[in-house]
Scaffold this motif. Structure first.
Motif: not given
Length: 548
Positions: A482-487, A517-521, A528-541
């Motif tokens: 649901f996030i991929t094609d936003i906005p 992406t920055l646009e998604q964030k 008012c989404c509370d928390e984020f997770q994704g490659f924009y911030f960090s890949r799994p490490v």
């Protein structure tokens, strides 16, 4: 002397009548000349002088031979009794001589009723070759017919098709409606499949929800595809179970003779390989076998064997993907993501081996290893750290349904010494909806320990708000689809906005995964989404890189 003969004959007759086996005599012309009481009762005769008619009075060819050459013979035939009932009997007849001792003057015989024996043998033969539930041929008879048709096709340059058919998610039908109604469904499926093929073709059931077809004179793929489509259409019509309409689908694998094999076992195996590929493609479809599928099947078997040894060989590792607070931008948690460091294939990702682990029953021990390792890492990170982070671990549906899940989690917490507040558990919608009352009970117990609870991949399952509000959860994770094609996508915008609003009304927080992406964030922050997770911030490490 005449009186003595009468006495001896009377004694002989009494002796014969005492024997429970039917005994009879025939004269030199092949006609009945006498019998004992058992024979009379069996044939419904009222007296020794009664006329014998019907099949009993027929002069048999073997009688002529016995009267001329002597010896004995055993024959099996049908006898129509005086009451009109037909019985299956075994006759043992022998010629005998009297007076001059040279000429055969008659026959003596016994008769055994083998009607029940033959009926039992016939039933046993039926059960050995037919499925008791659907009355379709079973594997034994199917293989015999397929072998016969292969021989015929080879001689006449004809083509055949073998279909392997499975009902999609049939286990769910049994779980919801019970095995009796599940059996009723199988009977109707068998009938519908049979109605789509010709009389010269064969439909068989190998057990469970597995059916197989043998189609004669199928020269082109298009011919087989037409029949496959007819089966899909027939099965897609609703079934009535317990006064409820139930909709199901099937997956079909197809192998052609001689293209995909020229013997029974190869054709059955290759149709089954194609069936499994159809399931991997999403089910509700049919696929023709290709040689590449065998290579893939061999690779899957190799991977399966390696997977069984991966735990003992310490080949699993965990990477962690950070999760961030939308307002402060601070890392507040991580999600544990399993990886398999295969000695030959290198890094293998979950999508390649998790379904296989579920199929062979390894998902529970692997899940326990992930939970234990994540708890150990959480303690190592958080002890003495003022800003603790939460480690989220996914529980598979099968793991969640384990009756000792709560005890196992408590045991791991005690063994690792982790603070339950540092632990988060993520459960999919489908897992909690399988048994709602059980889910509420287990989640409530886990919540009392202080564990953070999330519903993962929200929006992809089938939970309703009436159930959702009953679960003692803290957070909803919006699936990345649901996030991929936003906005850009207005539908996804509407769905995500509605989920965030609904969750907040239920006092739940929302985490969006797959933010790239920055646009998604920025959009997610605006609603008012509370928390984020994704490659924009960090890949799994790796664990040691979390705070670097």
């Amino acid at each position: 002397m005449s009186e003595l003969n009468k006495i001896m004959n009377a004694i002989s007759m009494e002796a014969l009548d005492a024997i429970p086996t039917p005994i009879f005599f025939k004269d030199k012309d092949g006609f009945f000349s006498g019998w004992n009481r058992a024979f009379a009762e069996f044939c419904g005769l009222t007296s020794y002088s009664a006329e014998l008619g019907g099949s009993l009075g027929i002069y048999a060819e073997e009688d002529r031979k016995l009267l001329h050459e002597g010896g004995n013979v055993i024959v099996e035939t049908f006898v129509t009794r005086a009451d009109g009932k037909q019985r299956n009997v075994l006759l043992h007849k022998a010629g005998f001589v009297k007076n001059n001792g040279q000429t055969y003057s008659g026959l003596v015989g016994t008769m055994i009723d083998v009607t029940e024996l033959r009926s039992a043998e016939k039933k046993a033969d039926y059960l050995a070759h037919y499925d008791r539930l659907t009355e379709l041929p079973n594997l034994v008879l199917f293989q015999d017919r397929l072998n016969t048709e292969i021989i015929h096709a080879r001689r006449h340059d004809e083509h055949l098709a073998v279909f392997a058919i499975d009902i999609d998610h049939f286990k769910k039908v049994n779980n919801v409606f019970g095995h009796d109604l599940g059996d009723s469904l199988l009977k109707v499926v068998a009938r519908r499949i049979t109605e789509t093929i010709r009389e010269e073709d064969t439909a068989a059931r190998f057990g469970g929800d597995s059916f197989t077809l043998l189609l004669r004179n199928i020269r082109y793929e298009e011919d087989a595809a037409i029949i496959a489509k007819k089966i899909h259409e027939s099965i897609s019509q609703p079934f009535l179970l317990d006064d409820q309409e139930v909709f199901i689908s099937v997956s079909i694998g197809i192998a052609l003779y001689p293209l995909d094999g020229d013997d029974v076992q190869t054709l059955i195996k290759n149709s089954d390989v194609a069936l499994h590929r159809a399931k991997e493609r999403g089910r509700r479809t049919h696929l023709f076998f290709t040689p590449e599928m065998n290579f893939r099947a061999a690779e899957q078997m190799k991977l399966q064997n390696s997977l069984r040894r991966a735990l003992d060989r310490d080949e699993f590792i965990i990477h962690y993907q950070p999760q961030y607070d939308a307002e402060s931008g601070r890392m507040i948690g991580v999600e544990a993501l399993l990886r398999w460091q295969h000695p030959e294939l290198g890094m293998v990702y979950p999508g390649q081996f998790i379904p296989l682990a579920e199929h062979i029953g390894l998902i529970v021990p692997i899940g326990e290893w992930v939970l234990r390792t994540a708890c150990q890492d959480a303690r190592a990170w958080n002890e003495g750290n003022k800003n603790s982070i939460r480690v989220a671990v996914n529980l598979s549906p099968r793991q969640f349904q384990q009756p000792d899940l709560y005890e196992k989690i408590c045991q791991i917490i005690d063994e690792t010494g982790v603070d339950p507040a540092w632990l988060g558990l993520e459960i999919t919608e489908s897992a909690v909806m399988q048994n709602v009352d059980y889910a509420i009970c287990v989640l409530t117990d886990l919540k009392k320990l202080g564990i953070h609870l999330s519903v993962d991949d929200f929006g992809t399952g089938y939970s309703s708000l009436s159930y959702l509000k009953r679960f003692p959860i803290d957070l909803l994770k919006i699936d990345r689809s649901f996030i991929t094609d936003i906005p850009k996508d207005s539908d996804d915008i509407a769905i995500v906005s509605a989920v965030v609003s609904m969750a907040h009304n239920l006092n739940l927080k929302v985490l969006a995964e797959g933010v790239e992406t920055l646009e998604q964030k920025d959009f997610l922050h605006s609603i008012c989404c509370d928390e984020f997770q994704g490659f924009y911030f960090s890949r799994p490490v790796a664990a040691k890189q979390i705070f670097q």
